[in-house]
Design a protein around this motif. Structure first.
Motif, PDB file in Angstrom:
ATOM      1  N   PHE A 256     -25.975 -20.854  -8.782  1.00 48.01           N
ATOM      2  CA  PHE A 256     -25.273 -19.644  -8.346  1.00 48.01           C
ATOM      3  C   PHE A 256     -26.139 -18.882  -7.346  1.00 48.01           C
ATOM      4  N   THR A 257     -25.473 -18.200  -6.408  1.00 46.28           N
ATOM      5  CA  THR A 257     -26.179 -17.381  -5.428  1.00 46.28           C
ATOM      6  C   THR A 257     -25.445 -16.058  -5.256  1.00 46.28           C
ATOM      7  N   ILE A 258     -26.183 -14.970  -5.357  1.00 45.93           N
ATOM      8  CA  ILE A 258     -25.613 -13.652  -5.111  1.00 45.93           C
ATOM      9  C   ILE A 258     -26.001 -13.200  -3.707  1.00 45.93           C
ATOM     10  N   SER A 259     -25.059 -12.538  -3.042  1.00 45.16           N
ATOM     11  CA  SER A 259     -25.333 -11.994  -1.714  1.00 45.16           C
ATOM     12  C   SER A 259     -24.504 -10.736  -1.532  1.00 45.16           C
ATOM     13  N   ARG A 260     -24.821  -9.988  -0.496  1.00 47.55           N
ATOM     14  CA  ARG A 260     -24.085  -8.759  -0.243  1.00 47.55           C
ATOM     15  C   ARG A 260     -23.864  -8.569   1.240  1.00 47.55           C
ATOM     16  N   ASP A 261     -22.767  -7.919   1.566  1.00 50.40           N
ATOM     17  CA  ASP A 261     -22.445  -7.558   2.941  1.00 50.40           C
ATOM     18  C   ASP A 261     -22.196  -6.056   2.937  1.00 50.40           C
ATOM     19  N   ASN A 262     -23.186  -5.304   3.345  1.00 51.61           N
ATOM     20  CA  ASN A 262     -23.069  -3.847   3.269  1.00 51.61           C
ATOM     21  C   ASN A 262     -22.027  -3.306   4.238  1.00 51.61           C
ATOM     22  N   ALA A 263     -21.767  -4.026   5.310  1.00 48.73           N
ATOM     23  CA  ALA A 263     -20.745  -3.579   6.263  1.00 48.73           C
ATOM     24  C   ALA A 263     -19.344  -3.656   5.659  1.00 48.73           C
ATOM     25  N   LYS A 264     -19.183  -4.555   4.682  1.00 50.51           N
ATOM     26  CA  LYS A 264     -17.885  -4.738   4.036  1.00 50.51           C
ATOM     27  C   LYS A 264     -17.827  -4.158   2.629  1.00 50.51           C
ATOM     28  N   ASN A 265     -18.905  -3.506   2.205  1.00 44.66           N
ATOM     29  CA  ASN A 265     -18.961  -2.958   0.839  1.00 44.66           C
ATOM     30  C   ASN A 265     -18.607  -4.020  -0.195  1.00 44.66           C
ATOM     31  N   THR A 266     -19.161  -5.194  -0.024  1.00 43.93           N
ATOM     32  CA  THR A 266     -18.791  -6.313  -0.880  1.00 43.93           C
ATOM     33  C   THR A 266     -20.025  -7.091  -1.313  1.00 43.93           C
ATOM     34  N   VAL A 267     -19.990  -7.518  -2.558  1.00 48.86           N
ATOM     35  CA  VAL A 267     -21.006  -8.426  -3.076  1.00 48.86           C
ATOM     36  C   VAL A 267     -20.306  -9.726  -3.465  1.00 48.86           C
ATOM     37  N   TYR A 268     -21.003 -10.827  -3.267  1.00 51.51           N
ATOM     38  CA  TYR A 268     -20.431 -12.146  -3.512  1.00 51.51           C
ATOM     39  C   TYR A 268     -21.227 -12.901  -4.562  1.00 51.51           C
ATOM     40  N   LEU A 269     -20.534 -13.778  -5.265  1.00 52.28           N
ATOM     41  CA  LEU A 269     -21.202 -14.698  -6.181  1.00 52.28           C
ATOM     42  C   LEU A 269     -20.694 -16.096  -5.854  1.00 52.28           C
TER      43      LEU A 269
END
Length: 124
Positions: free
Chosen positions: A68-81
């Motif tokens: 699993f990998t967590i990431s974030r896109d602050n421009a989209k206010n979104t975090v991904y898994l």
């Protein structure tokens, strides 16, 4: 009030991949630490991944490390898994959580805001 909305869950086969998303309301998402935990029927909550507000620190539970990998896109206010090599044991409801206070990212108790969850089912 901070609101978290998860999406991307579903039914997959063992070995498949899924990407969960968590959209977060509010103008200060970039200052939040974010994480995911899961809960399977009849089992305790398991805190599995987290990422600091800057993205500079991450945490992975042993059960998901390397898959699993967590990431974030602050421009989209979104975090991904991103979940790869899924196993039937990964079947659970997955919840997104947020901590606006930049506390230790490893502890579920530090996260004040929770989403409603998204179901992930992995068939063997």
């Amino acid at each position: 009030q901070v609101q978290l909305v998860e999406s991307g869950g579903g039914l997959v086969q063992a070995g498949d991949s899924l990407r969960l998303s968590c959209a977060v309301s509010g103008r200060t998402f970039s200052t939040y630490s974010m994480g995911w935990f899961r809960q399977a029927p009849g089992k305790d909550r398991e805190f599995i991944v987290a990422i600091s507000w800057s993205g500079g620190s991450t945490y992975y539970a042993d059960s998901v490390k390397g898959r699993f990998t967590i990431s974030r896109d602050n421009a989209k206010n979104t975090v991904y898994l991103q979940m790869n090599s899924l196993e039937p044991e990964d079947t659970a409801v997955y919840y997104c959580v947020a901590d606006p206070n930049r506390r230790n990212i490893k502890y579920l108790g530090n996260y004040d805001y929770w989403g409603q969850g998204t179901q992930v089912t992995v068939a063997s």
